[in-house]
Design a protein around this motif. Structure first.
Motif, PDB file in Angstrom:
ATOM      1  N   ILE A 134       1.716  16.386  -1.290  1.00  0.00           N
ATOM      2  CA  ILE A 134       2.824  15.664  -1.943  1.00  0.00           C
ATOM      3  C   ILE A 134       2.582  14.187  -1.723  1.00  0.00           C
ATOM      4  N   PRO A 135       2.533  13.400  -2.813  1.00  0.00           N
ATOM      5  CA  PRO A 135       2.288  11.953  -2.635  1.00  0.00           C
ATOM      6  C   PRO A 135       3.433  11.289  -1.891  1.00  0.00           C
ATOM      7  N   GLY A 136       3.096  10.265  -1.109  1.00  0.00           N
ATOM      8  CA  GLY A 136       4.113   9.420  -0.493  1.00  0.00           C
ATOM      9  C   GLY A 136       4.617   8.386  -1.489  1.00  0.00           C
ATOM     10  N   ASP A 137       5.541   7.571  -1.048  1.00  0.00           N
ATOM     11  CA  ASP A 137       6.095   6.524  -1.914  1.00  0.00           C
ATOM     12  C   ASP A 137       4.980   5.573  -2.337  1.00  0.00           C
ATOM     13  N   GLU A 138       4.889   5.303  -3.644  1.00  0.00           N
ATOM     14  CA  GLU A 138       3.840   4.415  -4.141  1.00  0.00           C
ATOM     15  C   GLU A 138       4.172   2.954  -3.934  1.00  0.00           C
ATOM     16  N   SER A 191     -10.986  20.512   8.646  1.00  0.00           N
ATOM     17  CA  SER A 191      -9.630  19.958   8.503  1.00  0.00           C
ATOM     18  C   SER A 191      -9.732  18.883   7.437  1.00  0.00           C
ATOM     19  N   PHE A 192      -8.687  18.757   6.634  1.00  0.00           N
ATOM     20  CA  PHE A 192      -8.711  17.764   5.556  1.00  0.00           C
ATOM     21  C   PHE A 192      -7.551  16.787   5.726  1.00  0.00           C
ATOM     22  N   ARG A 193      -7.774  15.593   5.237  1.00  0.00           N
ATOM     23  CA  ARG A 193      -6.693  14.608   5.141  1.00  0.00           C
ATOM     24  C   ARG A 193      -6.853  13.852   3.828  1.00  0.00           C
ATOM     25  N   VAL A 194      -5.741  13.271   3.343  1.00  0.00           N
ATOM     26  CA  VAL A 194      -5.723  12.611   2.039  1.00  0.00           C
ATOM     27  C   VAL A 194      -5.250  11.172   2.234  1.00  0.00           C
ATOM     28  N   ILE A 195      -5.913  10.265   1.540  1.00  0.00           N
ATOM     29  CA  ILE A 195      -5.555   8.838   1.559  1.00  0.00           C
ATOM     30  C   ILE A 195      -5.219   8.423   0.129  1.00  0.00           C
ATOM     31  N   ALA A 196      -4.060   7.822  -0.054  1.00  0.00           N
ATOM     32  CA  ALA A 196      -3.647   7.336  -1.378  1.00  0.00           C
ATOM     33  C   ALA A 196      -4.118   5.893  -1.556  1.00  0.00           C
ATOM     34  N   ARG A 245       0.846  -1.184   0.000  1.00  0.00           N
ATOM     35  CA  ARG A 245       0.000   0.000   0.000  1.00  0.00           C
ATOM     36  C   ARG A 245       0.890   1.245   0.000  1.00  0.00           C
ATOM     37  N   PRO A 246       0.441   2.304  -0.632  1.00  0.00           N
ATOM     38  CA  PRO A 246       1.297   3.501  -0.692  1.00  0.00           C
ATOM     39  C   PRO A 246       1.506   4.119   0.685  1.00  0.00           C
ATOM     40  N   ASN A 247       2.597   4.845   0.805  1.00  0.00           N
ATOM     41  CA  ASN A 247       2.818   5.639   2.006  1.00  0.00           C
ATOM     42  C   ASN A 247       1.863   6.827   1.994  1.00  0.00           C
ATOM     43  N   SER A 274      -3.116  10.814   5.724  1.00  0.00           N
ATOM     44  CA  SER A 274      -2.075  11.817   5.941  1.00  0.00           C
ATOM     45  C   SER A 274      -2.324  12.546   7.255  1.00  0.00           C
ATOM     46  N   GLU A 275      -1.341  13.309   7.676  1.00  0.00           N
ATOM     47  CA  GLU A 275      -1.563  14.206   8.804  1.00  0.00           C
ATOM     48  C   GLU A 275      -2.603  15.251   8.395  1.00  0.00           C
ATOM     49  N   PRO A 276      -3.477  15.688   9.333  1.00  0.00           N
ATOM     50  CA  PRO A 276      -4.516  16.660   8.955  1.00  0.00           C
ATOM     51  C   PRO A 276      -3.898  17.975   8.492  1.00  0.00           C
ATOM     52  N   SER A 277      -4.632  18.620   7.606  1.00  0.00           N
ATOM     53  CA  SER A 277      -4.227  19.957   7.176  1.00  0.00           C
ATOM     54  C   SER A 277      -4.526  20.966   8.282  1.00  0.00           C
ATOM     55  N   GLU A 278      -4.128  22.186   8.040  1.00  0.00           N
ATOM     56  CA  GLU A 278      -4.517  23.254   8.951  1.00  0.00           C
ATOM     57  C   GLU A 278      -6.040  23.413   8.924  1.00  0.00           C
ATOM     58  N   GLN A 279      -6.606  23.990   9.989  1.00  0.00           N
ATOM     59  CA  GLN A 279      -8.052  24.179  10.065  1.00  0.00           C
ATOM     60  C   GLN A 279      -8.470  25.440   9.309  1.00  0.00           C
ATOM     61  N   TYR A 280      -9.695  25.387   8.786  1.00  0.00           N
ATOM     62  CA  TYR A 280     -10.251  26.540   8.067  1.00  0.00           C
ATOM     63  C   TYR A 280     -11.722  26.668   8.443  1.00  0.00           C
ATOM     64  N   LEU A 281     -12.087  27.751   9.139  1.00  0.00           N
ATOM     65  CA  LEU A 281     -13.454  27.998   9.596  1.00  0.00           C
ATOM     66  C   LEU A 281     -14.154  28.884   8.580  1.00  0.00           C
ATOM     67  N   THR A 282     -15.242  28.339   7.979  1.00  0.00           N
ATOM     68  CA  THR A 282     -16.002  29.114   6.996  1.00  0.00           C
ATOM     69  C   THR A 282     -17.017  30.009   7.701  1.00  0.00           C
ATOM     70  N   LYS A 283     -17.438  31.054   7.001  1.00  0.00           N
ATOM     71  CA  LYS A 283     -18.389  32.023   7.576  1.00  0.00           C
ATOM     72  C   LYS A 283     -19.780  31.420   7.643  1.00  0.00           C
ATOM     73  N   SER A 284     -20.620  31.993   8.547  1.00  0.00           N
ATOM     74  CA  SER A 284     -21.995  31.534   8.697  1.00  0.00           C
ATOM     75  C   SER A 284     -22.846  32.051   7.547  1.00  0.00           C
ATOM     76  N   ALA A 285     -24.000  31.362   7.314  1.00  0.00           N
ATOM     77  CA  ALA A 285     -24.934  31.751   6.260  1.00  0.00           C
ATOM     78  C   ALA A 285     -26.290  31.157   6.587  1.00  0.00           C
ATOM     79  N   ASN A 286     -27.347  31.613   5.830  1.00  0.00           N
ATOM     80  CA  ASN A 286     -28.668  31.006   5.988  1.00  0.00           C
ATOM     81  C   ASN A 286     -28.578  29.512   5.691  1.00  0.00           C
ATOM     82  N   PRO A 287     -29.459  28.688   6.294  1.00  0.00           N
ATOM     83  CA  PRO A 287     -29.485  27.269   5.936  1.00  0.00           C
ATOM     84  C   PRO A 287     -29.773  27.086   4.446  1.00  0.00           C
ATOM     85  N   ASP A 288     -29.130  26.125   3.844  1.00  0.00           N
ATOM     86  CA  ASP A 288     -29.342  25.827   2.429  1.00  0.00           C
ATOM     87  C   ASP A 288     -30.468  24.831   2.218  1.00  0.00           C
TER      88      ASP A 288
END
Length: 1121
Positions: free
Chosen positions: A658-662, A708-713, A636-638, A723-737
């Motif tokens: 950046i992809p890990g070793d395949e 927070s995002f993470r990637v699986i190869a 399995r890939p790294n 992968s290790e989680p990315s930095e956090q990103y808080l989106t702004k509030s809005a009306n319910p969709d």
């Protein structure tokens, strides 16, 4: 005449082929190998084999050993000259010569002085065939003098100025190695600014305050005497401008070179060499060292060029921070002008060094030994070169040839001596001396005149083994003077070998370029000259080649798996092969996971480091074959790494990684997951996936989520770790969709409406303060919407509603920023109540004894007061008409979904009385029951009689007893009995049928045959028909006389013992049959049962009478019943 030594294509056979010596024109007399037998018989002039170097520096504290070794036949004697005159070692007690050697040992350790033995020494080795001389060996004792005492003034230097600390080591022999250290014996650090020159001085391009110290010490190491001399410490004090301004007025005059000027930058100035040009002479083959060291501030950088050419590639090196140019193995082509350029930001300085490469003499053609036969001609050639060109002079037996004894066969022509019609007295050792002002070369070459009959040195009957289709080289090492002629024959009486299929080498070797099986046999070599003839026979065997018939194949294996490589070989039966496995052309790892079998290699628990090329090498004494295969370890890939978020917007963001070793299996796709740290921390959700060639993706985002995002190869083997989680990103509030889903309105009571929905998740809320607006109104009634706002729940109850009426319902989401889009409406109903009326006009139609059909009229829908679920029919058996019995009444229920008005009642019992009623059902429950309806089922066929027993067997009668059917299913009219005899071969006799009144329960059958087996078939009847039958078998007894005798015999002890043995035998047979049945063998019980079935159904003939005895035994054993 020139002797010839048979050799293989290589000069010396690896198989220790006997060898000789003197090929005409051998490359070096010192390396001529002599056959041990020839050495005992043949005369040879002396040859110097070992001598001390020309310039020999000795340790004055140890004995002086001057080497001189030589060989010859007879063994040579030795003498020495010192400074050109004879050195009589017998007159000096400190000097001895080693036995059987010319090596001198001068005893210094017992009182001798090395200085007394300085001089030029030369060794002469002499026997009856000539004299060889050594080089002139110059003996000089090494010297390591002390440093002269000197008074060293402190060096006071202004910051930024240049400085040179002089070492001036004492002159030693050989020159010492110079280095600078401090009082703690630590080497002083050097750099582009501070460095040591080739002369040992320490140069500062510019001084800095940190250069201030009092222990700059120069050391000189004399390697020959293993001593180190130390110069007195040198003190350096660097004045910075700040401190100088405070003291200059009091300590310096106006004319002093030091002024209160600030540190100023200066362009480069060369400290060494001085001037703009200089010259350098170096000898060919030596190392050329050129140096440039510059002062300046900032510190200058040095660059080297060769004017009109390029610096020689692969031989040019830069040392000492590029201040030294080093060219190794110089030649005349390296002569020219070399320019060093020192440059800083203020300018540059340069110096041109004119290099001339001279050359001490070196050989072009050194004279080589001559072995001639009487009357032959030959030449000695001595050619050397140098710069300037060397002069050539000849000596004979150590004496200049001009004053040596004359030899009429000898003529000197410059660098060549020509010999014509030599005789044995022409044997001598000649010396060639090539010299110029830079050195000399001295070479000894003998002329040895011999007369010898042919000799073959290859052992007799030597066996050669060769692989088919390979070259075969058959040796015929020979010697003779004059040089013998060589001929080859196959077999003792075969014809001489000629033709293109053979190659005849000058050294006597016969080569068969492509040896075949028919090349096997004996070969004879004949050597002849005018003095005689000799021959030798050798044997040749041709072997089958070794072949790998099953080669290792390319393998792809998952990590931690197991893999095997095959290497199956075919080889000549007389050769013993050895198989060697290599990994990447090296030995296999010392690892117990590698298992080497007879014809395979197995690797257990494969890891990444096992990836590589595996080679199977098969060696025999004659050939070697190999085959390779690549092992690719996949896994399995790294996990990907370095996740980065860019282009952050309210509803999107770009994620890159950046992809890990395949791990040798290409990545097919990447899976992106997200975590909502605000609402569901620690829970990861699928976001999207992209192809394996993509490393960025634009992600759609929802408001009010802390992403927070993470990637699986992913590759063919599986998924990587996240992968290790990315930095956090808080989106702004809005009306319910979106609005809640699965909205329903169902009453739980007759007077309410329960409105439910699936709440939005925190991810769907789009902002804080999530609530719901619940609205409802009665359908088909002109009412306004009633609304209420509730908290983040999933249910609201409306009370006081009419029973089961439709409502329009909608639920809308809202948060602190506003409402979601207008929701769609759904239809619900208020609560249900029990139905009010029962179905009417219930009718039953009996179809047969076990099935009936029921009809009813539907109730009005308004009276259902809920969702019509269907109709339920309750029915139960009241009484069986064929027998009187009290039993528990069990009611059965059949439900008919929807608005059906009829249904079928299966599984009724024949000849019975039933009751039923019908009820309507809704979501609340069941309504009232209809009046009970009574119906009867008709008669049916009875079940089989409950039992059939056969008792009281006599000679001609049997008694039958039976039980009535468990389920008569009507009024019994009679019983039917059928029976027929069975003979010993299991054939069935004629069938007899008897009808018996229904009130009977036993019967005596008479007029039967004695000792006969009968089979009985018995069933009951109603007016409808016959029921199922039961079967039984029985046997009448033997005649009375036999029975009486049998009784008498039965009282005898021997008969009892016999019967016990028979019983034991039968038991053993039963066990054998049981074992055969368990093992799948044929077991005849089923066949016999089939044979005894109802003859009206399946008449058949059974040949096997064995099991009949067993049935009889079984019947007798059960007779008491």
């Amino acid at each position: 005449m020139q002797p010839e030594v048979m050799m293989k294509k290589k000069c010396i056979s690896a198989r220790k082929a006997s060898l000789v010596l003197f090929l005409c024109q051998m490359i070096s007399a010192l390396d001529v190998p002599l056959d041990s037998k020839l050495l005992e018989e043949l005369s040879q002039p002396p040859t110097i084999t070992q001598q001390s170097p020309k310039d020999y520096i000795v340790d004055p504290r140890e004995n002086i050993v001057i080497q001189c070794e030589a060989k010859g036949k007879p063994p040579p004697s030795f003498s020495w000259t010192r400074n050109g005159t004879h050195f009589d070692i017998d007159k000096d007690a400190q000097v001895t010569m080693k036995p059987n050697s010319g090596t001198l040992v001068i005893n210094i350790m017992n009182g001798g002085k090395a200085e007394a033995y300085e001089g030029v020494y030369q060794c002469t080795a002499r026997n009856e065939r000539g004299a060889a001389i050594s080089n002139n060996i110059v003996i000089r004792p090494s010297r390591s003098p002390l440093w002269t005492k000197e008074k060293l003034e402190p060096n006071q230097v202004r910051e930024g100025d240049s400085l040179v600390l002089h070492c001036r080591p004492p002159v030693g022999l050989p020159p010492p190695i110079i280095f600078w250290m401090d009082n703690a014996f630590q080497r002083l650090p050097q750099s582009e600014r501070v460095s040591q020159g080739l002369n040992g001085d320490l140069y500062f391009s510019n001084v800095q305050p940190e250069d201030t110290r009092e222990d700059y010490i120069c050391y000189a190491r004399f390697n020959h005497t293993q001593t180190i001399q130390q110069k007195q410490p040198i003190s350096v004090k660097v004045f910075s401008m700040d401190s100088l301004n405070d003291t200059i007025a009091a300590n310096l005059s106006d004319t002093d070179i030091y002024g209160a000027r600030p540190v100023t930058e200066r362009q480069p100035v060369l400290l060494t060499p001085t001037g703009s040009t200089s010259t350098k002479v170096e000898l060919r083959g030596n190392v050329l060292l050129l140096e440039c060291i510059a002062a300046g501030l900032p510190t200058p950088v040095i660059r080297w060029i060769k004017e009109g050419g390029e610096l020689p590639a692969n031989r040019t090196f830069f040392e000492n921070f590029k201040k030294t140019l080093k060219i190794i193995d110089v030649s005349e082509a390296d002569s020219g002008n070399y320019k060093c350029i020192a440059r800083n930001t203020l300018g540059s300085a340069h110096h041109v060094i004119s290099v001339t490469v001279k050359a001490a003499p070196y050989w072009i053609t050194a004279p080589r030994n001559l072995v001639l036969s009487p009357g032959e001609d030959g030449t000695l050639i001595c050619r050397a070169n140098g710069n300037p060109k060397p002069s050539i002079s000849w000596l004979a037996n150590g004496v200049p040839i001009a004053i040596a004894p004359e030899d009429p066969s000898r003529k000197v022509d410059g660098d060549t001596i020509i010999f014509s019609h030599v005789q044995e007295r022409s044997s001598a050792v000649y010396q060639c001396n090539a010299s110029n002002e830079y050195g000399y070369l001295l070479a000894n070459a003998f002329v040895n005149v011999l007369a010898e009959p042919p000799r073959i040195l290859t052992p007799a009957n030597k066996l050669y083994q060769v692989i088919a289709d390979s070259p075969a080289l058959l040796d015929c090492a020979y010697f003779g003077s004059p040089k013998p002629e060589i001929e080859w024959f196959k077999g003792v009486k075969g014809s001489i070998l000629r033709g293109s299929e053979y190659i005849f080498h000058d050294n006597g070797t016969l080569e068969i370029p492509v040896a075949q099986k028919d090349s096997t046999g004996a070969y004879t070599c004949v050597a002849r000259n005018k003095l005689g003839k000799t021959q030798n026979e050798v044997q040749l065997e041709i072997k089958d080649p070794t072949v790998i018939i099953k080669q290792p194949e390319y393998k792809v294996i998952q990590r931690y798996g197991q893999v095997s490589f095959e290497c199956i070989i075919k080889h000549d039966s007389t050769l013993l092969p050895t198989v060697l496995w290599l990994k990447d052309n090296d030995e296999l790892p010392d690892d117990e996971r590698f298992l080497v079998g007879k014809d395979n290699l197995t690797i257990m628990n494969v890891t990444d480091k096992d990836d590589g090329t595996y080679t199977c090498i098969v060696n025999t004494t004659l050939d070697s074959v190999s085959a390779s295969a690549v092992l690719t370890v996949v896994a399995r890939p790294n996990p990907p790494f370095d996740l980065e978020l860019t282009g952050q917007l309210e509803r999107s963001v770009e994620l890159s990684w950046i992809p890990g070793d395949e791990n040798n299996s290409p990545i097919t796709n990447f899976v992106i997951e997200y975590e909502d740290g605000l609402h569901e921390p620690g829970v990861w959700h699928y976001q999207t996936e992209v192809p394996g060639t993509q490393t960025t993706v634009q992600l759609k985002l929802s408001p009010y989520v802390n992403y927070s995002f993470r990637v699986i190869a992913v590759n063919e083997i599986g998924r990587s770790q996240p992968s290790e989680p990315s930095e956090q990103y808080l989106t702004k509030s809005a009306n319910p969709d979106e609005n809640p889903s699965n909205v329903q309105g169902i009453g739980s009571e007759p007077d309410n409406l329960v409105i439910t929905w699936e709440s939005l998740t925190g991810f769907q809320s789009n902002g804080p303060g999530l609530q719901y607006k619940v609205s409802w109104r009665q359908k088909d009634v002109d009412d306004e919407w009633t609304s209420v706002i509730v908290a983040n729940v999933s249910k609201y109850i409306v009370s006081g509603t009419p029973t089961f009426v439709p409502y329009e319902i909608k639920v809308q989401a809202l948060n602190d920023l506003g409402y979601a889009p207008e929701p769609s409406e759904v239809i619900g109903h208020s609560g249900e109540d029990l139905p009010m009326v029962a179905p009417g006009n219930v009718q039953v139609h009996v179809i047969n004894s076990t099935l009936a059909k029921v009809h009813w009229d539907p109730v009005p829908l308004k009276t259902v007061r809920g969702h019509l679920q269907g109709y339920k029919v309750y029915y139960w058996k009241v009484q069986s008409l064929s027998r009187r019995s009290r039993r528990h009444i069990e009611k059965k229920i059949l439900t008919f979904r929807g608005n059906k008005t009829f249904g079928m009642l299966p599984g009724l019992e024949p000849y019975s009385t039933y009751k039923l009623n019908v009820r309507v059902a809704n979501g609340k429950g069941e309504g009232p029951a209809s009046p009970d309806k009574v119906f009867r089922t008709p008669e049916g066929v009875p079940s089989s009689p409950s039992f059939l027993k056969i008792t009281n067997p006599t000679l001609d009668s049997l008694t039958l007893e039976w039980g009535s059917p468990t389920h008569p299913n009507g009024v019994l009219t009679s019983y039917i009995l059928k029976f027929q005899p069975i003979n010993n071969t299991h054939e069935l006799g004629p069938l007899v049928e008897i009808r018996i009144p229904a009130n009977e329960s036993s019967l005596i059958l008479k007029n039967l045959n004695y000792s006969t087996r009968y089979k009985f078939y018995f069933n009951a009847q109603t007016s409808v028909g016959s029921g199922n039958q039961i079967t039984e078998e029985a046997v009448t007894i033997m005649d009375e006389a036999m029975a009486s005798r049998q009784v008498d015999i039965a009282t005898q002890g021997w008969f009892i013992g016999l019967m016990c043995a028979v019983a034991l035998l039968i038991l053993i047979l039963l066990i054998v049959c049981f074992i055969r049945r368990n093992k799948g063998g044929k077991y005849p019980v089923k066949e016999k049962e089939d044979a005894h079935a109802d003859p009206e159904i399946q008449p058949m003939k059974e040949d096997d009478g064995t099991f009949g005895e067993y049935r009889l035994f079984s019947f007798v054993s059960s007779a008491p019943f």
